[in-house]
Design a protein around this motif. Structure first.
Motif: not given
Length: 208
Positions: A11-26, A33-41
Protein backbone atom coordinates in the motif's frame (compact mmCIF):
# COMPACT_ATOMS: atom_id res chain seq x y z
CA UNK A 1 20.44 -16.72 -3.61
CA UNK A 2 16.93 -16.46 -5.04
CA UNK A 3 14.37 -13.67 -4.71
CA UNK A 4 10.94 -15.18 -4.18
CA UNK A 5 7.79 -13.14 -3.59
CA UNK A 6 4.56 -14.95 -2.74
CA UNK A 7 1.07 -13.43 -2.71
CA UNK A 8 2.38 -9.98 -1.75
CA UNK A 9 0.09 -7.03 -1.04
CA UNK A 10 1.37 -3.49 -0.51
CA UNK A 11 0.00 0.00 0.00
CA UNK A 12 0.87 3.68 -0.23
CA UNK A 13 -0.43 6.09 2.38
CA UNK A 14 -2.65 3.37 3.80
CA UNK A 15 -4.33 2.77 0.41
CA UNK A 16 -3.81 -0.76 -0.96
CA UNK A 17 -2.32 -0.62 -4.45
CA UNK A 18 -1.26 -4.17 -5.26
CA UNK A 19 -2.32 -7.59 -4.08
CA UNK A 20 -1.42 -11.15 -4.95
CA UNK A 21 1.97 -10.30 -6.48
CA UNK A 22 4.02 -13.46 -6.98
CA UNK A 23 7.39 -13.48 -8.70
CA UNK A 24 10.81 -15.05 -8.55
CA UNK A 25 14.27 -14.05 -9.70
CA UNK A 26 17.43 -16.15 -9.83
CA UNK A 27 21.06 -15.10 -10.35
CA UNK A 28 21.64 -13.77 -13.84
CA UNK A 29 18.04 -12.64 -14.34
CA UNK A 30 16.41 -9.23 -14.62
CA UNK A 31 12.74 -8.33 -14.29
CA UNK A 32 11.21 -5.14 -15.69
CA UNK A 33 8.07 -3.83 -14.00
CA UNK A 34 5.54 -2.22 -16.31
CA UNK A 35 2.18 -0.58 -15.85
CA UNK A 36 0.49 2.84 -15.94
CA UNK A 37 1.63 5.68 -13.70
CA UNK A 38 0.35 5.21 -10.17
CA UNK A 39 -0.15 1.46 -10.50
CA UNK A 40 2.31 0.71 -7.68
CA UNK A 41 5.70 0.09 -9.29
CA UNK A 42 7.55 2.35 -6.83
CA UNK A 43 5.57 1.02 -3.89
CA UNK A 44 6.41 -2.54 -4.84
CA UNK A 45 10.11 -1.75 -5.15
CA UNK A 46 10.14 0.05 -1.79
CA UNK A 47 8.40 -2.91 -0.17
CA UNK A 48 10.78 -5.45 -1.66
CA UNK A 49 13.76 -3.31 -0.64
CA UNK A 50 12.57 -3.36 2.97
CA UNK A 51 11.74 0.35 3.17
CA UNK A 52 8.13 -0.34 4.13
CA UNK A 53 6.36 -3.46 5.38
CA UNK A 54 3.96 -5.41 3.18
CA UNK A 55 0.26 -5.66 3.96
CA UNK A 56 0.39 -9.40 3.38
CA UNK A 57 2.47 -12.08 1.73
CA UNK A 58 6.04 -13.26 1.95
CA UNK A 59 9.37 -11.91 0.65
CA UNK A 60 12.26 -14.35 0.66
CA UNK A 61 15.46 -12.32 0.45
CA UNK A 62 18.05 -11.13 3.00
CA UNK A 63 17.69 -7.34 3.51
CA UNK A 64 21.43 -6.84 3.14
CA UNK A 65 21.32 -8.33 -0.36
CA UNK A 66 19.61 -5.29 -1.86
CA UNK A 67 20.97 -2.07 -3.33
CA UNK A 68 18.11 0.36 -4.00
CA UNK A 69 18.28 3.31 -6.42
CA UNK A 70 15.28 5.64 -6.47
CA UNK A 71 14.52 8.99 -8.11
CA UNK A 72 16.83 10.81 -5.68
CA UNK A 73 20.50 10.29 -6.48
CA UNK A 74 21.63 10.13 -2.84
CA UNK A 75 24.55 12.54 -3.25
CA UNK A 76 26.34 14.88 -0.87
CA UNK A 77 26.38 18.09 -2.88
CA UNK A 78 29.63 19.52 -1.48
CA UNK A 79 31.59 16.29 -1.90
CA UNK A 80 33.35 15.45 -5.14
CA UNK A 81 32.41 12.54 -7.36
CA UNK A 82 35.19 10.41 -5.89
CA UNK A 83 34.40 11.46 -2.31
CA UNK A 84 30.74 10.56 -2.73
CA UNK A 85 31.63 7.08 -3.93
CA UNK A 86 34.21 6.61 -1.18
CA UNK A 87 31.52 7.54 1.33
CA UNK A 88 29.11 4.92 -0.03
CA UNK A 89 31.84 2.31 -0.37
CA UNK A 90 32.62 2.79 3.33
CA UNK A 91 28.93 2.47 4.23
CA UNK A 92 28.68 -0.84 2.40
CA UNK A 93 32.03 -2.17 3.57
CA UNK A 94 34.25 -1.51 0.59
CA UNK A 95 34.12 -1.37 -3.17
CA UNK A 96 36.13 -0.45 -6.25
CA UNK A 97 35.64 3.32 -6.37
CA UNK A 98 38.07 3.90 -9.23
CA UNK A 99 36.42 1.11 -11.22
CA UNK A 100 32.94 2.54 -10.64
CA UNK A 101 34.10 6.00 -11.75
CA UNK A 102 35.57 4.60 -14.95
CA UNK A 103 32.61 2.32 -15.64
CA UNK A 104 30.11 5.18 -15.51
CA UNK A 105 32.32 7.50 -17.59
CA UNK A 106 33.04 9.90 -14.70
CA UNK A 107 36.85 9.91 -14.79
CA UNK A 108 37.15 13.49 -16.01
CA UNK A 109 34.71 14.58 -13.29
CA UNK A 110 36.23 12.69 -10.35
CA UNK A 111 37.31 15.86 -8.51
CA UNK A 112 34.23 17.94 -9.33
CA UNK A 113 31.72 18.67 -6.57
CA UNK A 114 28.38 16.94 -7.06
CA UNK A 115 26.57 20.27 -6.90
CA UNK A 116 28.39 21.36 -10.05
CA UNK A 117 27.34 18.36 -12.13
CA UNK A 118 24.60 18.36 -14.75
CA UNK A 119 21.42 16.37 -14.12
CA UNK A 120 22.68 13.53 -16.30
CA UNK A 121 26.08 13.48 -14.61
CA UNK A 122 24.42 13.37 -11.19
CA UNK A 123 22.32 10.44 -12.33
CA UNK A 124 25.40 8.56 -13.56
CA UNK A 125 27.08 9.21 -10.22
CA UNK A 126 23.99 8.03 -8.36
CA UNK A 127 23.97 4.83 -10.39
CA UNK A 128 27.71 4.36 -9.85
CA UNK A 129 26.83 3.83 -6.18
CA UNK A 130 25.43 0.43 -7.17
CA UNK A 131 28.88 -0.67 -8.26
CA UNK A 132 30.49 -0.03 -4.86
CA UNK A 133 27.83 -1.75 -2.75
CA UNK A 134 28.83 -5.32 -3.53
CA UNK A 135 25.18 -6.28 -3.24
CA UNK A 136 23.74 -8.86 -5.64
CA UNK A 137 20.18 -7.54 -6.05
CA UNK A 138 19.68 -4.16 -7.67
CA UNK A 139 16.25 -2.57 -7.33
CA UNK A 140 15.95 0.39 -9.66
CA UNK A 141 13.16 2.94 -9.93
CA UNK A 142 13.30 4.70 -13.33
CA UNK A 143 17.12 4.53 -13.43
CA UNK A 144 17.46 6.21 -16.84
CA UNK A 145 15.79 9.51 -15.91
CA UNK A 146 17.98 12.46 -17.08
CA UNK A 147 20.28 10.17 -19.08
CA UNK A 148 21.00 10.77 -22.76
CA UNK A 149 21.00 7.90 -25.26
CA UNK A 150 24.72 7.20 -24.85
CA UNK A 151 24.43 7.06 -21.06
CA UNK A 152 21.38 4.78 -21.27
CA UNK A 153 23.43 2.37 -23.40
CA UNK A 154 26.31 2.64 -20.93
CA UNK A 155 24.04 1.81 -18.02
CA UNK A 156 22.49 -1.11 -19.91
CA UNK A 157 26.00 -2.54 -20.35
CA UNK A 158 26.60 -2.15 -16.61
CA UNK A 159 23.41 -4.09 -15.85
CA UNK A 160 24.38 -6.83 -18.32
CA UNK A 161 27.78 -7.18 -16.64
CA UNK A 162 26.09 -7.37 -13.23
CA UNK A 163 23.83 -10.16 -14.46
CA UNK A 164 26.75 -11.99 -16.09
CA UNK A 165 28.49 -11.99 -12.69
CA UNK A 166 25.50 -13.66 -11.06
CA UNK A 167 23.65 -10.54 -9.95
CA UNK A 168 19.94 -9.80 -10.27
CA UNK A 169 18.04 -6.65 -11.23
CA UNK A 170 14.45 -5.58 -10.67
CA UNK A 171 13.63 -2.39 -12.56
CA UNK A 172 10.69 -0.06 -13.08
CA UNK A 173 11.35 1.61 -16.42
CA UNK A 174 9.52 2.58 -19.59
CA UNK A 175 12.77 2.45 -21.57
CA UNK A 176 13.72 -0.69 -23.46
CA UNK A 177 17.30 -1.31 -22.33
CA UNK A 178 17.75 -4.15 -24.80
CA UNK A 179 18.71 -6.64 -22.08
CA UNK A 180 17.92 -10.12 -23.37
CA UNK A 181 18.03 -11.59 -19.86
CA UNK A 182 15.14 -9.36 -18.75
CA UNK A 183 11.57 -10.56 -18.40
CA UNK A 184 8.62 -8.16 -18.19
CA UNK A 185 5.97 -8.19 -15.47
CA UNK A 186 2.83 -6.11 -16.05
CA UNK A 187 1.46 -5.05 -12.67
CA UNK A 188 -2.01 -4.17 -13.99
CA UNK A 189 -3.51 -7.59 -13.11
CA UNK A 190 -2.38 -7.13 -9.51
CA UNK A 191 -4.27 -3.90 -8.91
CA UNK A 192 -5.90 -4.02 -5.47
CA UNK A 193 -9.67 -4.22 -5.35
CA UNK A 194 -11.48 -1.27 -3.81
CA UNK A 195 -12.89 -1.96 -0.37
CA UNK A 196 -15.63 -0.21 1.52
CA UNK A 197 -14.48 2.26 4.21
CA UNK A 198 -13.88 0.61 7.55
CA UNK A 199 -13.08 -2.83 6.16
CA UNK A 200 -9.71 -4.56 6.11
CA UNK A 201 -6.82 -3.74 8.41
CA UNK A 202 -5.86 -0.27 9.59
CA UNK A 203 -2.21 -0.33 8.58
CA UNK A 204 -0.85 2.98 7.26
CA UNK A 205 2.83 3.00 6.38
CA UNK A 206 2.77 6.80 5.99
CA UNK A 207 3.25 6.99 9.77
CA UNK A 208 6.30 4.74 9.89
Amino acid sequence: MVLHVDNLSCARGGVPLLEGVTLSLVPGQALVLRGPNGCGKTTLLRTLAGLQPPLAGQISLPPDAVAYAAHADGLKSTLSVAENLRFWAAIYGGGDVAGAIARMNLTQLADRAAQNLSAGQKRRLGLARLLVTGRPVWMLDEPTVSLDAASVALFADVVRDHLAEGGMALMATHIDLGISEARVLDLSPFKARLRAPGTGDSFDEAFL
